[in-house]
Scaffold this motif. Structure first.
Motif, PDB file in Angstrom:
ATOM      1  N   GLU A  83     -23.311  30.811 -40.181  1.00 38.52           N
ATOM      2  CA  GLU A  83     -24.592  30.335 -39.681  1.00 38.52           C
ATOM      3  C   GLU A  83     -25.444  31.514 -39.195  1.00 38.52           C
ATOM      4  N   GLN A  84     -24.802  32.461 -38.521  1.00 39.50           N
ATOM      5  CA  GLN A  84     -25.533  33.629 -38.031  1.00 39.50           C
ATOM      6  C   GLN A  84     -24.546  34.732 -37.676  1.00 39.50           C
ATOM      7  N   TRP A 140     -20.252  30.049 -37.212  1.00 37.25           N
ATOM      8  CA  TRP A 140     -20.017  29.344 -38.465  1.00 37.25           C
ATOM      9  C   TRP A 140     -20.526  27.908 -38.356  1.00 37.25           C
ATOM     10  N   SER A 141     -20.933  27.343 -39.469  1.00 39.14           N
ATOM     11  CA  SER A 141     -21.367  25.942 -39.509  1.00 39.14           C
ATOM     12  C   SER A 141     -20.165  25.042 -39.727  1.00 39.14           C
ATOM     13  N   ALA A 190     -24.502  25.672 -35.485  1.00 36.37           N
ATOM     14  CA  ALA A 190     -23.219  26.327 -35.221  1.00 36.37           C
ATOM     15  C   ALA A 190     -22.170  25.327 -34.774  1.00 36.37           C
ATOM     16  N   PRO A 205     -27.073  29.133 -32.565  1.00 35.74           N
ATOM     17  CA  PRO A 205     -27.856  28.465 -33.611  1.00 35.74           C
ATOM     18  C   PRO A 205     -27.609  26.954 -33.600  1.00 35.74           C
ATOM     19  N   ILE A 246     -20.415  36.126 -34.141  1.00 32.48           N
ATOM     20  CA  ILE A 246     -20.567  35.444 -35.420  1.00 32.48           C
ATOM     21  C   ILE A 246     -20.434  33.940 -35.191  1.00 32.48           C
ATOM     22  N   TYR A 284     -26.778  35.486 -25.861  1.00 36.16           N
ATOM     23  CA  TYR A 284     -27.024  35.084 -27.236  1.00 36.16           C
ATOM     24  C   TYR A 284     -27.449  33.617 -27.248  1.00 36.16           C
ATOM     25  N   ILE A 288     -24.676  38.542 -35.632  1.00 34.07           N
ATOM     26  CA  ILE A 288     -25.425  39.556 -34.906  1.00 34.07           C
ATOM     27  C   ILE A 288     -24.593  40.827 -34.931  1.00 34.07           C
ATOM     28  N   TYR A 321     -17.296  29.866 -33.378  1.00 32.99           N
ATOM     29  CA  TYR A 321     -17.846  31.163 -32.983  1.00 32.99           C
ATOM     30  C   TYR A 321     -16.725  32.140 -32.668  1.00 32.99           C
TER      31      TYR A 321
END
Length: 795
Positions: free
Chosen positions: A408-409, A401-402, A429, A426, A399, A423, A411, A432
């Motif tokens: 942010e994304q 985060w922004s 990002a 993003p 995962i 991976y 999976i 994480y």
């Protein structure tokens, strides 16, 4: 690494110990702190080994020379009075005092004094001089810093301290600091503690116990069930033996649950002397690099003798620090399992699921180096190995985060037993986290998230290749350690020898016999009619070293280009673009050479330039066919370090051009003309790539295996050639295209590849690395990095 452990016996001369102490290394720290208590001890012991800790008994302080002197004096049971000329300084019983000798004003003064943190009766006489005190030169004065924080937050645990009896209550929603010894210097003093969060009404923010372990309820500070004032000032009872705290409830993370260190107070809670709080700093003792005096900034008048007499100037300690810095490199693992692994997993809403059957990593910030690349719109990948079956559709394998905290994304996990390997991060990002594994085979993770099969296998590293597991933190680069052999040569040395203004020999060791070295030529090629003015590498020789005399043994790499040869599908060009093929011209001040990071005046070189790593750079323009302007600009950087040659090759295109594609005509940005044989016989007879691991026979010209014909194999990024005595490995560790419209091709164009040319004349197995592609446009940027590793075999 065992060869680098230095053992001394009592008969080893002090100077011999000093010469070997470089091999004694200890590392602890991940910020500007280059070490901790371990490093403090290293420096102190290193100082002792070269006579830095000179002990004496008596009552007279030593005479002062031109420099300043620091003393550390232990008072002993009966205390001590030291005299200097007509002055006297009293050292109290069972204390340690710091003294400063001012060499300019010729005075001594006591700058600090504290009670010994041990029972004086248990201290050995020869350690503190019970009969009269001992003074010693403080070789680490000024470079060590004891934290003002008396709380080691690594000891935080789940639960709180009960206000009814001062005992422990277990609760996963609270954190407590268990009872620990009150420092002697704080007894009877005012201490400020915090920040606190909400402390339970039935709990204690601060609690004390006396020497008999009896809870001192009258001196405790209770909780209110609501937010406690962030900081509390208390007077520590003079008879307090231990103290404990209940810092907070942390409902923002579904309770402390997973691990007590997974909360907002881990790096903020502090207890410091005084009535006001100070900025947070970690518990312990550290050595700060900025506090280490530069060489020769302090001079001592006394000399070091074979018997260990004399003081150690700070410059010697600085050299120890430099030696440690030179061999320490960060590990590839981004996950600190001792700090980052907790119980539970991340669900698809980005929230924590507190399950005792799972483990996850905490949410943490991406390394700054990755954030910088993302800001520059570069593609970044994370390779993962280790781990077990990750949650299925209800859980997140990874995962992001922004900066605003938004997801942010995510999976999702698959429930498979194989953890996905790579991976892409993003662009937006910032933070994480991963769900690592299910540990059902051990009855679930239980109360200890580190008690599982994956703690010492889970690893996250930057890149697209899964690397072998290594612990988080710092590691020692073995190639940079002092050599343990009896070789008279520094095998990490690089030598540059000027033979003319435009021709240099570069010598470095590539393994095998210590006397067998390698030579590459660095040459400037010019040809006005073909618009050529470039510095480039050329040839490769096995040479024998005898002191600083090098004798050619055998040529193994032919004259040929290592760098650019770009064939254009443009009729105005009758040869490849770049290097000695044509149409590449040096920019103004476009060539620079550095040894160990210091720029060398090339014109002023009169003798060999020696160091441990060599770099040189060129800035050139790739010309139009008529030489009237540039179709691209190029920057190249070569580096020789620890027996490896690395080439960074960047091209910024300015015009639209069509490229040729083919095994003989392509956009080549990596080349190596390794010889197949000479009059003495075979040099390279076999080849293998990273793509399939097949060993190909390349001993005869004209071979037709796929190592030659499959020149558009994008999976192939490394080729090894070898014979009975020599090996050449060429690896394209980066091959990226940033398109002018902002798109990124992380592995170059779809028809890029590597292959070995099967030429008859000249008789070589030439490695080519291509960018592929059919055309380039203004603003397209090629970014390539290649490693060349040459090895002597059985020499």
């Amino acid at each position: 690494m065992e060869d680098n452990i230095v053992h001394f016996d009592k008969d080893t001369p002090k100077i011999a110990q000093a010469n070997k102490v470089k091999s004694l290394l200890a590392v602890n720290g991940d910020d500007d702190t280059i070490g901790s208590v371990e490093f403090d001890l290293l420096v102190l012991e290193a100082g002792k080994n070269v006579g830095g800790a000179v002990k004496f008994t008596g009552t007279e302080l030593p005479e002062l020379g031109e420099g300043n002197v620091y003393l550390e004096v232990y008072g002993g049971v009966n205390g001590k009075v030291l005299t200097y000329e007509s002055n006297s300084i009293e050292i109290l019983p069972n204390t340690v005092a710091k003294l400063f000798g001012d060499g300019i004003n010729n005075t001594w003064e006591k700058t600090d004094e504290a009670y010994l943190p041990v029972d004086a009766n248990s201290v050995k006489k020869d350690e503190i001089g019970v009969e009269g005190g001992v003074a010693e030169y403080d070789t680490v004065a000024g470079i060590t810093s004891k934290s003002k924080n008396y709380v080691d937050t690594k000891k935080l645990e789940a639960g709180y301290i009960d206000s009814l009896n001062g005992g422990y209550t277990s609760s996963l929603n609270w954190i407590r600091y268990p009872y620990s010894t009150v420092p002697n210097e704080l007894k009877g003093k005012q201490v400020t503690i915090g920040p606190f969060g909400s402390v339970p009404a039935g709990g204690l923010a601060v609690s004390f116990r006396d020497n008999d372990g009896i809870w001192m309820n009258e001196d405790s500070v209770g909780g209110s069930g609501s937010a406690t004032p962030q900081f509390i000032t208390v007077i520590v009872p003079a008879n307090a033996k231990t103290w404990g705290f209940t810092p907070a409830n942390d409902p923002s993370n579904n309770g402390i649950g997973t691990r007590p260190n997974d909360n907002v107070f881990s790096n903020s809670f502090i207890a410091n002397e005084g009535t006001e709080t100070i900025p947070y700093e970690p518990f312990g003792v550290s050595v700060k690099s900025e506090k280490i005096d530069r060489p020769d900034s302090i001079k001592f008048s006394n000399e070091i003798t074979e018997e260990g007499e004399g003081a150690v100037p700070s410059s010697k300690i600085f050299r120890i620090k430099e030696s440690i810095d030179s061999v320490v490199i960060p590990a590839n693992n981004l996950v600190d399992t001792s700090e980052d692994v907790v119980r539970g997993y991340w669900n698809l809403s980005g929230s924590h699921n507190n399950s005792s059957n799972w483990i996850k990593t905490v949410r943490k910030r991406l390394p700054q180096s990755i954030l910088d690349k993302l800001d520059n719109h570069e593609q970044v990948f994370l390779a993962v190995n280790g781990g077990g079956s990750v949650p299925s559709s209800g859980g997140a394998a990874v995962i992001f985060w922004s900066a605003s905290g938004a997801i942010e994304q995510i999976i999702a996990g698959s429930g498979n037993t194989t953890y996905p390997s790579v991976y892409e991060v993003p662009q937006g990002a910032v933070d994480y986290a991963f769900s690592v594994a299910n540990q059902s085979s051990n009855g679930g993770i239980g109360l200890r998230p580190l008690d599982n099969d994956f703690t010492n296998s889970f690893m996250v590293s930057e890149g697209i290749v899964q690397l072998p597991y290594e612990p988080f933190g710092y590691k020692i680069d073995p190639a940079k350690l002092p050599q343990s052999s009896n070789s008279k040569y520094d095998l990490a040395e690089v030598i540059v020898r000027k033979t003319s203004d435009n021709y240099f020999h570069i010598y470095y060791h590539i393994g095998g016999n210590d006397n067998m070295w390698f030579r590459i030529n660095l040459r400037r090629f010019t040809n006005e009619s073909r618009f050529i003015d470039v510095w480039r590498l050329d040839e490769g020789w096995i040479v024998m070293r005898n002191n600083d005399v090098f004798t050619n043994i055998r040529q193994v790499i032919l004259t040929g280009v290592y760098e650019n040869a770009i064939y254009l599908n443009e009729p105005s060009y009758n040869n490849a673009l770049g290097s000695s093929h044509g149409w590449e011209m040096l920019s103004d001040d476009g060539f620079s050479l550095f040894m160990d990071g210091k720029r060398i005046d090339v014109d002023g070189i009169e003798k060999d330039v020696k160091g441990r790593y060599l770099t040189f750079c060129t800035k050139t323009g790739l010309k139009k066919a008529d030489g009237s302007g540039d179709v691209a600009s190029s920057f190249k950087k070569w580096e020789f370090r620890n027996g490896v040659l690395k080439l960074k090759n960047s091209i910024d295109w300015k015009e639209h051009l069509y490229l040729r594609v083919g095994s003989s005509n392509g956009a080549f940005v990596t080349m190596c003309s390794v010889m197949r044989s000479d009059i003495l016989g075979n040099i390279t007879h076999s080849a293998m790539s990273n793509e399939d691991g097949t060993i190909y026979d390349v001993s005869q010209a004209g071979f037709t295996t796929t190592i030659n014909t499959d020149f558009q194999n994008t999976k192939r990024n490394s080729i090894v050639l070898w014979g009975d005595e020599f090996k050449a490995e060429v690896s394209m560790i980066k091959k990226q295209v940033i398109l002018g419209d902002g798109g990124i091709l992380p592995y170059a164009y779809s028809n890029s590849g590597m292959f070995v040319k099967n030429t008859t004349a000249p008789n070589y197995n030439k490695i080519y690395g291509t960018m592929g592609g059919n055309e380039v446009n203004p603003g397209d940027f090629w970014d390539v990095e290649t490693e060349y590793k040459f090895s002597n075999i059985n020499q």
